[in-house]
Motif scaffolding. Structure first.
Motif, short mmCIF file in Angstrom:
data_model
loop_
_atom_site.label_atom_id
_atom_site.label_comp_id
_atom_site.label_asym_id
_atom_site.label_seq_id
_atom_site.Cartn_x
_atom_site.Cartn_y
_atom_site.Cartn_z
N VAL A 24 0.91 -1.30 0.12
CA VAL A 24 0.01 -0.14 -0.03
C VAL A 24 0.87 1.18 0.02
O VAL A 24 0.76 2.23 -0.58
CB VAL A 24 -1.00 -0.08 1.35
N GLY A 25 1.96 1.25 0.84
CA GLY A 25 2.90 2.47 0.89
C GLY A 25 3.50 2.71 -0.53
O GLY A 25 3.51 3.91 -0.84
N VAL A 26 3.82 1.76 -1.23
CA VAL A 26 4.71 1.67 -2.53
C VAL A 26 3.71 2.10 -3.50
O VAL A 26 4.17 3.09 -4.23
CB VAL A 26 5.36 0.45 -2.78
N LEU A 27 2.20 1.73 -3.42
CA LEU A 27 1.35 2.03 -4.58
C LEU A 27 1.01 3.59 -4.18
O LEU A 27 1.00 4.41 -5.24
CB LEU A 27 0.23 1.30 -4.37
N LEU A 28 0.81 3.89 -2.92
CA LEU A 28 0.62 5.26 -2.73
C LEU A 28 1.69 6.32 -3.35
O LEU A 28 1.36 7.30 -3.83
CB LEU A 28 0.21 5.58 -1.22
N ASP A 122 2.03 11.95 2.24
CA ASP A 122 2.47 11.76 3.82
C ASP A 122 2.19 10.41 4.32
O ASP A 122 2.89 9.52 5.18
CB ASP A 122 1.66 12.78 4.62
N THR A 123 1.11 9.87 3.67
CA THR A 123 0.51 8.40 4.38
C THR A 123 1.45 7.27 3.66
O THR A 123 2.10 6.24 4.38
CB THR A 123 -0.93 8.21 3.94
N ALA A 124 1.97 7.52 2.62
CA ALA A 124 2.98 6.62 1.74
C ALA A 124 4.39 6.68 2.76
O ALA A 124 4.90 5.65 2.86
CB ALA A 124 2.95 6.82 0.31
N SER A 125 4.57 8.00 2.99
CA SER A 125 5.91 7.92 3.90
C SER A 125 5.93 7.49 5.28
O SER A 125 6.86 6.77 5.74
CB SER A 125 6.05 9.47 3.82
N HIS A 126 4.76 7.52 5.67
CA HIS A 126 4.60 7.05 7.19
C HIS A 126 4.45 5.54 7.14
O HIS A 126 5.11 4.80 7.80
CB HIS A 126 3.24 7.42 7.76
N ALA A 132 6.40 0.11 8.41
CA ALA A 132 7.06 -1.00 7.91
C ALA A 132 8.21 -1.51 8.70
O ALA A 132 8.37 -2.68 8.86
CB ALA A 132 7.38 -0.83 6.38
N PRO A 133 9.00 -0.45 8.82
CA PRO A 133 10.31 -1.18 9.60
C PRO A 133 9.97 -1.61 10.90
O PRO A 133 10.34 -2.60 11.54
CB PRO A 133 11.11 0.24 10.00
N ILE A 134 9.12 -1.11 11.72
CA ILE A 134 8.72 -1.34 13.24
C ILE A 134 7.99 -2.90 13.19
O ILE A 134 8.22 -3.76 13.66
CB ILE A 134 7.68 -0.50 13.58
N ILE A 135 6.82 -2.95 12.09
CA ILE A 135 6.09 -4.27 12.34
C ILE A 135 7.08 -5.51 11.49
O ILE A 135 6.88 -6.63 11.86
CB ILE A 135 4.78 -4.04 11.24
#
Length: 230
Positions: A24-28, A122-126, A132-135
């Protein structure tokens, strides 16, 4: 037996959730890049930009953030379908974990960034730099797979960031564009950029050492599982 099945189910859910966050992050990120002109790093020593359109979208794949999220997303998705993976798979699993950790640390503590002030960006960056790193790390610590971090795999995993640095500097010299301010050759010069790259590589080794220690100490804890072909 019931506990083992529950652990495997929870592991699959965590891995699937991790993959979803990454994709989702990459797509956004790609959607935003397609519809906007690329921005320059703060105090950039170059003026090249991309887009909007496919040139901006395709250029996103030259970012370490995009690559690390894709690798992590693909490997965790594969684990969600089948926890019992071959030895070669665990090299990519290690690459995904180390690279996404580097992404989170460098973005939040090293890079100079300018907020986009756009909900999509901003959503993509978050998602890509924080969640992603934390999970990913938490999922790896709890569910593993265990006993998969070896010196050989660490050395093989190191090839990718080294290749990325070489590719980025070569491409940057040709296209007069660099993805991050710490690799801005026109402003910093090659000597300073090489020092920055060396620092990132030291960070890579520290993260790899941490993962190796955790893998050894927690191999039989939580829901971590090891397989004969790991």
């Amino acid at each position: 037996m019931q506990t083992s099945k529950l652990n495997h189910t929870l592991a699959r859910l965590v891995f699937l959730s991790t993959a979803l966050v990454c994709f989702v992050g990459v797509l956004l990120e790609l959607w935003y890049a397609y519809h906007h002109k690329s921005s320059l790093p703060p105090n950039a020593g170059f003026t090249r930009t991309f887009g909007p359109g496919f040139d901006s979208l395709l250029n996103q794949f030259s970012f370490f953030t995009t690559q690390s999220n894709l690798i992590l997303g693909i490997t965790t998705l594969l684990l969600a379908f089948n926890l019992d993976r071959t030895s070669s798979f665990h090299i990519w699993r290690l690459i995904g974990i180390i690279d996404i950790t580097i992404t989170g640390i460098v973005f939040n503590f090293v890079l100079q960034t300018v907020p986009k002030n756009d909900i999509i960006a901003d959503t993509a960056s978050h998602l890509e730099h924080d969640i992603a790193p934390i999970i990913a790390v938490v999922g790896w610590i709890i569910f593993g797979p265990a006993k998969t971090v070896t010196l050989r795999r660490i050395l093989l995993a190191a090839i990718l960031p080294i290749a990325y640095a070489i590719f980025t500097l070569t491409r940057g010299a040709i296209m007069e564009w660099y993805p991050y301010n710490i690799m801005d050759v026109p402003r910093l010069g090659y000597s300073a950029v090489m020092i920055n790259i060396a620092g990132i590589f030291v960070l890579f080794l520290l993260i790899a050492g941490f993962l190796a220690l955790v893998d050894r100490l927690l191999s039989s804890r939580f829901g971590r599982v090891s397989f004969p072909n790991s």
